[in-house]
Design a protein around this motif. Structure first.
Motif, PDB file in Angstrom:
ATOM      1  N   LEU A 156      15.325  18.592  20.033  1.00  0.00           N
ATOM      2  CA  LEU A 156      16.352  18.627  19.001  1.00  0.00           C
ATOM      3  C   LEU A 156      15.739  18.879  17.631  1.00  0.00           C
ATOM      4  CD1 LEU A 156      19.326  18.143  18.111  1.00  0.00           C
ATOM      5  CD2 LEU A 156      18.773  15.695  18.006  1.00  0.00           C
ATOM      6  N   LEU A 157      14.521  18.423  17.432  1.00  0.00           N
ATOM      7  CA  LEU A 157      13.828  18.591  16.158  1.00  0.00           C
ATOM      8  C   LEU A 157      13.723  20.058  15.768  1.00  0.00           C
ATOM      9  CD1 LEU A 157      12.097  17.103  13.918  1.00  0.00           C
ATOM     10  CD2 LEU A 157      10.118  17.623  15.339  1.00  0.00           C
ATOM     11  N   TRP A 158      13.503  20.935  16.746  1.00  0.00           N
ATOM     12  CA  TRP A 158      13.313  22.357  16.464  1.00  0.00           C
ATOM     13  C   TRP A 158      14.613  23.061  16.081  1.00  0.00           C
ATOM     14  CZ3 TRP A 158       9.865  23.850  21.293  1.00  0.00           C
ATOM     15  CH2 TRP A 158       8.615  23.196  21.169  1.00  0.00           C
ATOM     16  N   THR A 159      15.750  22.461  16.361  1.00  0.00           N
ATOM     17  CA  THR A 159      17.025  23.121  16.081  1.00  0.00           C
ATOM     18  C   THR A 159      17.541  22.873  14.677  1.00  0.00           C
ATOM     19  OG1 THR A 159      18.366  21.251  16.866  1.00  0.00           O
ATOM     20  CG2 THR A 159      17.647  22.858  18.513  1.00  0.00           C
ATOM     21  N   LEU A 160      16.869  22.022  13.906  1.00  0.00           N
ATOM     22  CA  LEU A 160      17.308  21.707  12.540  1.00  0.00           C
ATOM     23  C   LEU A 160      16.727  22.704  11.560  1.00  0.00           C
ATOM     24  CD1 LEU A 160      16.919  17.840  12.733  1.00  0.00           C
ATOM     25  CD2 LEU A 160      19.049  19.130  12.718  1.00  0.00           C
ATOM     26  N   GLU A 161      17.558  23.203  10.674  1.00  0.00           N
ATOM     27  CA  GLU A 161      17.145  24.242   9.733  1.00  0.00           C
ATOM     28  C   GLU A 161      16.049  23.777   8.797  1.00  0.00           C
ATOM     29  OE1 GLU A 161      16.663  27.678   8.121  1.00  0.00           O
ATOM     30  OE2 GLU A 161      18.308  27.492   9.542  1.00  0.00           O
ATOM     31  N   ALA A 162      16.031  22.503   8.439  1.00  0.00           N
ATOM     32  CA  ALA A 162      15.051  22.000   7.470  1.00  0.00           C
ATOM     33  C   ALA A 162      13.648  21.911   8.048  1.00  0.00           C
ATOM     34  CB  ALA A 162      15.484  20.626   6.957  1.00  0.00           C
ATOM     35  N   VAL A 163      13.502  21.886   9.375  1.00  0.00           N
ATOM     36  CA  VAL A 163      12.198  21.716  10.011  1.00  0.00           C
ATOM     37  C   VAL A 163      11.555  23.085  10.200  1.00  0.00           C
ATOM     38  CG1 VAL A 163      10.978  20.844  12.029  1.00  0.00           C
ATOM     39  CG2 VAL A 163      12.993  19.639  11.170  1.00  0.00           C
ATOM     40  N   LYS A 164      10.453  23.319   9.515  1.00  0.00           N
ATOM     41  CA  LYS A 164       9.736  24.591   9.597  1.00  0.00           C
ATOM     42  C   LYS A 164       8.392  24.475  10.313  1.00  0.00           C
ATOM     43  CE  LYS A 164      12.826  26.501   6.872  1.00  0.00           C
ATOM     44  NZ  LYS A 164      13.804  27.484   7.389  1.00  0.00           N
ATOM     45  N   PHE A 165       7.860  23.249  10.444  1.00  0.00           N
ATOM     46  CA  PHE A 165       6.539  23.033  11.033  1.00  0.00           C
ATOM     47  C   PHE A 165       6.653  22.095  12.225  1.00  0.00           C
ATOM     48  CE2 PHE A 165       4.766  25.286   7.696  1.00  0.00           C
ATOM     49  CZ  PHE A 165       3.379  25.262   7.702  1.00  0.00           C
ATOM     50  N   CYS A 166       5.674  22.191  13.129  1.00  0.00           N
ATOM     51  CA  CYS A 166       5.540  21.216  14.202  1.00  0.00           C
ATOM     52  C   CYS A 166       4.781  20.015  13.643  1.00  0.00           C
ATOM     53  CB  CYS A 166       4.780  21.813  15.389  1.00  0.00           C
ATOM     54  SG  CYS A 166       4.385  20.602  16.687  1.00  0.00           S
ATOM     55  N   ARG A 219      13.954  28.970   2.649  1.00  0.00           N
ATOM     56  CA  ARG A 219      12.578  29.454   2.569  1.00  0.00           C
ATOM     57  C   ARG A 219      11.590  28.368   2.975  1.00  0.00           C
ATOM     58  NH1 ARG A 219      12.147  32.745  -3.185  1.00  0.00           N
ATOM     59  NH2 ARG A 219      13.526  34.469  -2.643  1.00  0.00           N
ATOM     60  N   GLN A 220      10.452  28.816   3.442  1.00  0.00           N
ATOM     61  CA  GLN A 220       9.382  27.891   3.791  1.00  0.00           C
ATOM     62  C   GLN A 220       8.605  27.516   2.542  1.00  0.00           C
ATOM     63  OE1 GLN A 220       7.079  28.629   7.474  1.00  0.00           O
ATOM     64  NE2 GLN A 220       5.264  28.474   6.183  1.00  0.00           N
ATOM     65  N   GLU A 221       8.402  26.218   2.336  1.00  0.00           N
ATOM     66  CA  GLU A 221       7.661  25.740   1.174  1.00  0.00           C
ATOM     67  C   GLU A 221       6.190  25.540   1.530  1.00  0.00           C
ATOM     68  OE1 GLU A 221       8.978  25.744  -1.651  1.00  0.00           O
ATOM     69  OE2 GLU A 221      11.130  25.762  -1.277  1.00  0.00           O
ATOM     70  N   THR A 222       5.487  24.725   0.766  1.00  0.00           N
ATOM     71  CA  THR A 222       4.066  24.489   1.016  1.00  0.00           C
ATOM     72  C   THR A 222       3.879  23.764   2.344  1.00  0.00           C
ATOM     73  OG1 THR A 222       4.141  22.375  -0.161  1.00  0.00           O
ATOM     74  CG2 THR A 222       3.637  24.344  -1.454  1.00  0.00           C
ATOM     75  N   PRO A 223       2.733  23.961   3.011  1.00  0.00           N
ATOM     76  CA  PRO A 223       2.501  23.266   4.293  1.00  0.00           C
ATOM     77  C   PRO A 223       2.586  21.754   4.168  1.00  0.00           C
ATOM     78  CG  PRO A 223       0.925  25.048   4.006  1.00  0.00           C
ATOM     79  CD  PRO A 223       1.671  24.935   2.706  1.00  0.00           C
ATOM     80  N   GLU A 224       2.099  21.199   3.053  1.00  0.00           N
ATOM     81  CA  GLU A 224       2.143  19.746   2.888  1.00  0.00           C
ATOM     82  C   GLU A 224       3.588  19.244   2.882  1.00  0.00           C
ATOM     83  OE1 GLU A 224      -1.549  21.443   1.652  1.00  0.00           O
ATOM     84  OE2 GLU A 224       0.488  21.818   0.915  1.00  0.00           O
ATOM     85  N   TRP A 225       4.442  19.951   2.155  1.00  0.00           N
ATOM     86  CA  TRP A 225       5.842  19.563   2.102  1.00  0.00           C
ATOM     87  C   TRP A 225       6.511  19.716   3.466  1.00  0.00           C
ATOM     88  CZ3 TRP A 225       9.602  17.248  -0.596  1.00  0.00           C
ATOM     89  CH2 TRP A 225      10.923  17.534  -0.262  1.00  0.00           C
ATOM     90  N   GLU A 226       6.282  20.815   4.153  1.00  0.00           N
ATOM     91  CA  GLU A 226       6.931  21.070   5.431  1.00  0.00           C
ATOM     92  C   GLU A 226       6.483  20.083   6.502  1.00  0.00           C
ATOM     93  OE1 GLU A 226       9.373  22.811   5.574  1.00  0.00           O
ATOM     94  OE2 GLU A 226       9.231  24.257   3.957  1.00  0.00           O
ATOM     95  N   ILE A 227       5.212  19.688   6.488  1.00  0.00           N
ATOM     96  CA  ILE A 227       4.730  18.699   7.460  1.00  0.00           C
ATOM     97  C   ILE A 227       5.363  17.340   7.172  1.00  0.00           C
ATOM     98  CG2 ILE A 227       2.684  17.448   8.231  1.00  0.00           C
ATOM     99  CD1 ILE A 227       1.101  20.039   7.788  1.00  0.00           C
ATOM    100  N   VAL A 326       6.450  17.425  -4.715  1.00  0.00           N
ATOM    101  CA  VAL A 326       7.799  17.943  -4.575  1.00  0.00           C
ATOM    102  C   VAL A 326       7.806  19.387  -5.076  1.00  0.00           C
ATOM    103  CG1 VAL A 326      10.224  17.649  -5.183  1.00  0.00           C
ATOM    104  CG2 VAL A 326       8.751  15.656  -4.901  1.00  0.00           C
ATOM    105  N   PRO A 327       8.027  20.368  -4.225  1.00  0.00           N
ATOM    106  CA  PRO A 327       7.976  21.766  -4.684  1.00  0.00           C
ATOM    107  C   PRO A 327       9.182  22.106  -5.547  1.00  0.00           C
ATOM    108  CG  PRO A 327       8.701  21.664  -2.406  1.00  0.00           C
ATOM    109  CD  PRO A 327       8.356  20.268  -2.793  1.00  0.00           C
TER     110      PRO A 327
END
Length: 468
Positions: A156-166, A219-227, A326-327
């Motif tokens: 379910l985690l992968w189906t959310l728009e806000a989640v860009k990273f594993c 859009r995808q933000e910085t890796p730190e934020w996305e993780i 916070v980006p």
């Protein structure tokens, strides 16, 4: 002696055991139940179809649709960020998800399928920017599950728009097939989980460049934020299994009042990337933030997202706002306006005017990624030229097809007349290559003309030979 002999044997309980009612479909257990990586409902449905040796399309048609769930178009893929596709709602929180949970739960005798969706957070989260239109996956997770012999599924985690990273492999999720470079639907009509719905090859590969930005609303933000976001959302999904109390509008109003008191309402709005009017609406309880904005509020308040959405944030502990990491919010509206180049578009439209067959304006706009409004605004003359050329071609093709059908009708009529068969419109129309492909009114007119031609023919006089 007889009594002592029977006493040596054990006593049998002949009471009939209570057998639970049988379910129509297998009582398949969801993968990862109770964990942050719980399976989503579309993945569960696909695995359920595979367990019955059926395709998801057949299972949907014969089991779900007769009970009021499912739809014929639920296997479609919409890559437009503004439009929501039917399939994305299955993992969401609205009526579509509720119908699927109810019907599929009755067919499988399971009462816990709502935790495979966002229904536990239904009253708190608006639908905007919540669910993805296309599938996303982590190739490293798929590879690890295949190598260890575990079930391949879609969390379910992968189906959310806000989640860009594993959150486990700390890498971006893929949105396009590494082989055919096309996006994947959340549910395939005939495909299995972990395989491309188009080329049928495994998605457990990381070869090729991924054009994920094209199919994402945000859009995808910085890796730190996305993780950080991925970990927060994963924890939120896990907390949802315990049915916690949800954040009330009064609690949210008090949190916004404290935060705006520390930096000011206008400054807080700038940090969150929204207007001051929107922040004021949260403060008075008139509206609710979207899911992506709840994430920013949690980061600014320096509290876990799960604590924020379950109302466990202690107001007395908020003395300052955390702005580290916070980006700058570039994509709060969720839609990026691409730069429109008049010269390039005019050159492309000029080339389209020489194509054979000519494309329609809709086909041209879709091919090059333009909107109709932009083209009509900046290049109205070229738009009219493309439309006029397409209309003329379309009208000519219709006339040509009708002329071919009339010619076929006439040929069949003359052949029947030579064979001594009475002529009638229906008899001729049924003998066409595509039966009744010619309109009946036109067929009657053509037949009347054929009868006049036959009547006006001079009868052929056969002369006898002199020997008779």
């Amino acid at each position: 002696m007889l009594t002592d002999g029977f006493a040596a044997y054990e006593t049998w309980d002949l009471t009939m055991p209570v057998v639970p009612p049988h379910s129509r479909l297998y009582n398949l257990s969801p993968v990862g139940f109770g964990t942050p990586m719980v399976e989503c409902l579309t993945s569960y449905f696909s695995r359920l179809a595979q367990a019955h040796c059926l395709s998801p399309g057949v299972l949907n048609q014969h089991e779900l649709m007769p009970h009021g769930a499912g739809a014929r178009n639920m296997f479609s893929v919409k890559t437009n960020g503004r439009a929501r596709c039917y399939t994305s709602g299955i993992n969401g929180k609205e009526t579509v998800a509720g119908n699927f949970v109810s019907v599929l739960g009755s067919l499988t005798a399971r009462r816990d399928l709502k935790y495979l969706t966002m229904i536990p957070w239904k009253t708190l989260l608006p639908s905007k920017f919540l669910m993805r239109n296309v599938a996303a996956w982590c190739p490293d997770c798929l590879i690890a599950w295949e190598e260890s012999g575990k079930t391949v599924y879609a969390p379910l985690l992968w189906t959310l728009e806000a989640v860009k990273f594993c959150p486990y492999h700390r890498r971006p999720l893929r949105l396009t097939c590494p082989h055919c470079k096309l996006p994947q639907g959340l549910l395939g009509h005939q495909s299995r989980v972990g395989f491309c719905a188009r080329c049928r090859r495994s998605l457990a590969s990381d070869s090729g460049k991924d054009d994920s930005e094209r199919y994402s609303v945000l859009r995808q933000e910085t890796p730190e934020w996305e993780i950080w976001v991925a970990n927060q959302v994963a924890r939120l999904i896990e907390v949802g299994f315990h049915n916690p109390p949800l954040l009330t509008r009064e609690q949210m109003s008090e949190l916004i009042r404290i935060a705006s008191g520390l930096v000011g309402l206008t400054k807080l709005a700038q940090i969150l990337g929204v207007s001051a009017t929107a922040v004021h609406g949260w403060q008075v309880g008139a509206v609710q933030p979207t899911f992506v904005l709840y994430l920013r509020v949690a980061r600014v308040l320096n509290v876990p997202l799960a604590d924020l959405l379950t109302g466990r944030v202690m107001l007395a502990t908020i003395h300052s706002l955390c702005l580290v990491g916070v980006p700058h919010w570039r994509n709060v509206w969720g839609w990026r306006r691409s730069a429109f180049n008049n010269k390039d578009a005019a050159r492309q439209m000029k080339a389209a005017l020489t194509e054979v067959p000519p494309p329609s304006l809709m086909a041209f706009a879709k091919r090059h990624g333009y909107s109709h409004g932009i083209l009509r605004k900046y290049l109205p003359d070229q738009c009219r030229a493309i439309q006029q050329r397409y209309r003329e071609h379309y009208a000519a093709s219709i006339e040509q097809r009708q002329a071919a059908k009339i010619e076929e009708f006439r040929r069949i009529a003359h052949q029947l007349h030579e064979d001594g068969v009475d002529l009638c419109s229906n008899r001729i129309l049924t003998r066409m290559v595509v039966p009744h492909s010619l309109k009946y009114a036109i067929a009657r007119e053509v037949l009347a003309e054929i009868r006049r031609e036959i009547a006006n023919r001079k009868p052929t006089i056969k002369t006898r030979s002199k020997g008779r």
